[in-house]
Structure formats: C-alpha cells, structure tokens
Design a protein around this motif. Sequence first.
Motif, PDB file in Angstrom:
ATOM      1  N   CYS A   1       0.825  -1.209   0.000  1.00 39.61           N
ATOM      2  CA  CYS A   1       0.000   0.000   0.000  1.00 39.61           C
ATOM      3  C   CYS A   1       0.863   1.265   0.000  1.00 39.61           C
ATOM      4  O   CYS A   1       0.550   2.249  -0.681  1.00 39.61           O
ATOM      5  CB  CYS A   1      -0.938   0.005   1.203  1.00 39.61           C
ATOM      6  SG  CYS A   1      -2.300  -1.188   1.072  1.00 39.61           S
ATOM      7  N   GLN A   2       1.957   1.247   0.757  1.00 45.01           N
ATOM      8  CA  GLN A   2       2.874   2.386   0.759  1.00 45.01           C
ATOM      9  C   GLN A   2       3.482   2.583  -0.627  1.00 45.01           C
ATOM     10  O   GLN A   2       3.631   3.709  -1.112  1.00 45.01           O
ATOM     11  CB  GLN A   2       3.981   2.170   1.795  1.00 45.01           C
ATOM     12  CG  GLN A   2       3.531   2.252   3.240  1.00 45.01           C
ATOM     13  CD  GLN A   2       3.401   3.695   3.727  1.00 45.01           C
ATOM     14  OE1 GLN A   2       3.444   4.639   2.946  1.00 45.01           O
ATOM     15  NE2 GLN A   2       3.240   3.855   5.031  1.00 45.01           N
ATOM     16  N   GLY A   3       3.856   1.480  -1.252  1.00 49.61           N
ATOM     17  CA  GLY A   3       4.442   1.560  -2.587  1.00 49.61           C
ATOM     18  C   GLY A   3       3.467   2.104  -3.613  1.00 49.61           C
ATOM     19  O   GLY A   3       3.831   2.931  -4.461  1.00 49.61           O
ATOM     20  N   VAL A   4       2.224   1.646  -3.543  1.00 48.95           N
ATOM     21  CA  VAL A   4       1.191   2.131  -4.463  1.00 48.95           C
ATOM     22  C   VAL A   4       1.028   3.640  -4.339  1.00 48.95           C
ATOM     23  O   VAL A   4       0.936   4.363  -5.334  1.00 48.95           O
ATOM     24  CB  VAL A   4      -0.148   1.422  -4.166  1.00 48.95           C
ATOM     25  CG1 VAL A   4      -1.307   2.168  -4.810  1.00 48.95           C
ATOM     26  CG2 VAL A   4      -0.110  -0.005  -4.680  1.00 48.95           C
ATOM     27  N   LEU A   5       0.999   4.115  -3.086  1.00 44.47           N
ATOM     28  CA  LEU A   5       0.764   5.536  -2.858  1.00 44.47           C
ATOM     29  C   LEU A   5       1.975   6.380  -3.256  1.00 44.47           C
ATOM     30  O   LEU A   5       1.850   7.352  -4.005  1.00 44.47           O
ATOM     31  CB  LEU A   5       0.425   5.784  -1.385  1.00 44.47           C
ATOM     32  CG  LEU A   5       0.139   7.228  -1.007  1.00 44.47           C
ATOM     33  CD1 LEU A   5      -1.091   7.747  -1.733  1.00 44.47           C
ATOM     34  CD2 LEU A   5      -0.049   7.362   0.493  1.00 44.47           C
ATOM     35  N   SER A   6       3.153   6.015  -2.767  1.00 39.04           N
ATOM     36  CA  SER A   6       4.337   6.848  -3.002  1.00 39.04           C
ATOM     37  C   SER A   6       4.857   6.712  -4.428  1.00 39.04           C
ATOM     38  O   SER A   6       5.424   7.657  -4.975  1.00 39.04           O
ATOM     39  CB  SER A   6       5.448   6.473  -2.010  1.00 39.04           C
ATOM     40  OG  SER A   6       5.850   5.125  -2.185  1.00 39.04           O
ATOM     41  N   GLY A   7       4.661   5.551  -5.036  1.00 41.88           N
ATOM     42  CA  GLY A   7       5.185   5.333  -6.380  1.00 41.88           C
ATOM     43  C   GLY A   7       4.181   5.527  -7.490  1.00 41.88           C
ATOM     44  O   GLY A   7       4.535   5.406  -8.665  1.00 41.88           O
ATOM     45  N   ALA A   8       2.917   5.799  -7.115  1.00 37.65           N
ATOM     46  CA  ALA A   8       1.855   5.982  -8.121  1.00 37.65           C
ATOM     47  C   ALA A   8       1.861   4.821  -9.117  1.00 37.65           C
ATOM     48  O   ALA A   8       1.891   5.021 -10.340  1.00 37.65           O
ATOM     49  CB  ALA A   8       2.010   7.324  -8.831  1.00 37.65           C
ATOM     50  N   TRP A   9       1.826   3.600  -8.591  1.00 38.59           N
ATOM     51  CA  TRP A   9       1.899   2.417  -9.443  1.00 38.59           C
ATOM     52  C   TRP A   9       0.733   2.365 -10.420  1.00 38.59           C
ATOM     53  O   TRP A   9      -0.414   2.651 -10.050  1.00 38.59           O
ATOM     54  CB  TRP A   9       1.888   1.150  -8.601  1.00 38.59           C
ATOM     55  CG  TRP A   9       3.098   0.956  -7.739  1.00 38.59           C
ATOM     56  CD1 TRP A   9       4.207   1.738  -7.691  1.00 38.59           C
ATOM     57  CD2 TRP A   9       3.303  -0.089  -6.788  1.00 38.59           C
ATOM     58  NE1 TRP A   9       5.104   1.249  -6.781  1.00 38.59           N
ATOM     59  CE2 TRP A   9       4.582   0.127  -6.208  1.00 38.59           C
ATOM     60  CE3 TRP A   9       2.557  -1.174  -6.374  1.00 38.59           C
ATOM     61  CZ2 TRP A   9       5.102  -0.716  -5.229  1.00 38.59           C
ATOM     62  CZ3 TRP A   9       3.069  -2.026  -5.408  1.00 38.59           C
ATOM     63  CH2 TRP A   9       4.341  -1.792  -4.847  1.00 38.59           C
ATOM     64  N   SER A  10       1.018   1.940 -11.634  1.00 36.16           N
ATOM     65  CA  SER A  10      -0.038   1.728 -12.621  1.00 36.16           C
ATOM     66  C   SER A  10      -0.814   0.461 -12.264  1.00 36.16           C
ATOM     67  O   SER A  10      -0.381  -0.354 -11.437  1.00 36.16           O
ATOM     68  CB  SER A  10       0.569   1.565 -14.014  1.00 36.16           C
ATOM     69  OG  SER A  10       1.332   0.356 -14.073  1.00 36.16           O
ATOM     70  N   GLU A  11      -1.964   0.302 -12.900  1.00 37.56           N
ATOM     71  CA  GLU A  11      -2.774  -0.897 -12.644  1.00 37.56           C
ATOM     72  C   GLU A  11      -1.997  -2.158 -12.995  1.00 37.56           C
ATOM     73  O   GLU A  11      -2.042  -3.157 -12.272  1.00 37.56           O
ATOM     74  CB  GLU A  11      -4.067  -0.828 -13.449  1.00 37.56           C
ATOM     75  CG  GLU A  11      -4.999  -2.018 -13.209  1.00 37.56           C
ATOM     76  CD  GLU A  11      -6.298  -1.911 -13.973  1.00 37.56           C
ATOM     77  OE1 GLU A  11      -7.105  -2.849 -13.916  1.00 37.56           O
ATOM     78  OE2 GLU A  11      -6.502  -0.871 -14.649  1.00 37.56           O
ATOM     79  N   ASP A  12      -1.245  -2.122 -14.104  1.00 40.00           N
ATOM     80  CA  ASP A  12      -0.475  -3.292 -14.503  1.00 40.00           C
ATOM     81  C   ASP A  12       0.623  -3.608 -13.498  1.00 40.00           C
ATOM     82  O   ASP A  12       0.838  -4.775 -13.142  1.00 40.00           O
ATOM     83  CB  ASP A  12       0.139  -3.051 -15.888  1.00 40.00           C
ATOM     84  CG  ASP A  12       0.943  -4.245 -16.372  1.00 40.00           C
ATOM     85  OD1 ASP A  12       0.353  -5.334 -16.542  1.00 40.00           O
ATOM     86  OD2 ASP A  12       2.173  -4.104 -16.556  1.00 40.00           O
ATOM     87  N   LEU A  13       1.300  -2.575 -12.996  1.00 39.54           N
ATOM     88  CA  LEU A  13       2.352  -2.800 -12.009  1.00 39.54           C
ATOM     89  C   LEU A  13       1.763  -3.345 -10.712  1.00 39.54           C
ATOM     90  O   LEU A  13       2.350  -4.229 -10.082  1.00 39.54           O
ATOM     91  CB  LEU A  13       3.123  -1.508 -11.743  1.00 39.54           C
ATOM     92  CG  LEU A  13       4.252  -1.590 -10.706  1.00 39.54           C
ATOM     93  CD1 LEU A  13       5.272  -2.666 -11.102  1.00 39.54           C
ATOM     94  CD2 LEU A  13       4.938  -0.234 -10.548  1.00 39.54           C
ATOM     95  N   ARG A  14       0.594  -2.833 -10.298  1.00 35.64           N
ATOM     96  CA  ARG A  14      -0.057  -3.360  -9.095  1.00 35.64           C
ATOM     97  C   ARG A  14      -0.367  -4.837  -9.270  1.00 35.64           C
ATOM     98  O   ARG A  14      -0.113  -5.657  -8.364  1.00 35.64           O
ATOM     99  CB  ARG A  14      -1.351  -2.575  -8.797  1.00 35.64           C
ATOM    100  CG  ARG A  14      -1.116  -1.125  -8.428  1.00 35.64           C
ATOM    101  CD  ARG A  14      -2.329  -0.512  -7.776  1.00 35.64           C
ATOM    102  NE  ARG A  14      -3.534  -0.510  -8.578  1.00 35.64           N
ATOM    103  CZ  ARG A  14      -3.888   0.451  -9.415  1.00 35.64           C
ATOM    104  NH1 ARG A  14      -3.079   1.497  -9.612  1.00 35.64           N
ATOM    105  NH2 ARG A  14      -5.036   0.397 -10.067  1.00 35.64           N
TER     106      ARG A  14
END
Length: 203
Positions: free
Chosen positions: A167-180
């Motif tokens: 969750c921290q990575g998603v928020l700080s890195g603005a992960w794309s849907e594919d990367l998630r």
Amino acid sequence: MTPPPSSDAPGGRPLRADARRNRIRILTAAEAVFAEKGPDASTEEVAARAGVAIGTVFRHFPTKDDLLAAIMKDLRQRLAEQADQLSENGDPATALFTFFTSLVEQAAATRTVVDLLARTGNEIEPGGPIRELEQALSRLLIRAQQAGAIRPQIRVTEVIALLTAACQGVLSGAWSEDLRHRTLEIIFNGMRVNSATHNTPQD
C-alpha cells in the motif's frame, strides 16, 4: 460512512438530531480531506468541506487527533466487516488474496488505508494494535492455510507487513494498474503452497 452512535456527546448524553447530523458531516468531510492530503491536513479544511464553523468541529472533536482517531475507528470497522464477509462467504483459498487486493486498490485512490496500516502498534487512540483488522486478517489467513492454499509458516504479522509495504508503494510510487497486478502476483506466489512448482516452466 456509518453513522456514529447517538451517545457521542460529552458524558454519554445522546446528541440532538442537528448535532448528530453535524457530526456525520464532519466525519464524512474529514475522511475525504485526510484521504486526499493525509493526517497533516488542517481542521480548517475539514470545517470548510463540511460546511460548518471551525468551532463546531472542535465541539465534537477537541483535537485533530480525536478526529483522526474517529476516522480510523470507522475505517477499520468497515474493513473488518469486509474481511468477515469474505471469511464467511468467500472461497477460503482465495478470500485473503481478494481482501489484500481490495486494500491495495483502495490505497491507490486514498491515503487513509495507508495511514491506518502504518499505525499498527502505534495508534492515535489508545488500545494497542488495530485488533479488529488484525483479527479479521488472521481468520482469513487461517482459513486459507486450512484449505492448503497458503504456506503454514506464514503469520498474520507478516501478511500485515506485506500489505503495508504494498500500500505504501502504491501511494508513493503511483503504481499503474499493470504494475499493481504484477507486484501482487509476486507477493501471492510467495505466500502460496508449492508456488515454485506452480511456476515451473513446462517442457
């Protein structure tokens, strides 16, 4: 947001209908503001979003910590209820992964889930770890292990650590849907029983 109990006035007295409506408006606005800007957002911003005077906010929540604690309490109750529903009605082999994915997707859109997970063992309000959510995750984990889907040595504290990191990575890195999707698949493969066998290339 679930309406709060009617006895949230000082001394446990029932709130008047107008005060109860104001409290709901404040909490709803606060959740949106803190979700967008994190816990550093001001109570003035919350009051403006709720359409009430700042004094009204302070009458219900004397400090910002009181307001944050109320938001976190409501959020973890809702998440625990979601996990309980999956535990009761979901496929034991996949329910934990479904819940894990749901929280990561929520974190992609809001800071609130990340802030809640980051408070594990260090909550604003007293009472120690976020027990409701931890217990709900534990039930999902146990059912998955009993179904033979997740390695038996994995503990709920490790699940929470992985969830918080994702969750921290998603928020700080603005992960794309594919990367998630790809990152979660790597995490889940590490949790699954015989994941190495499942991923062995076939001749």
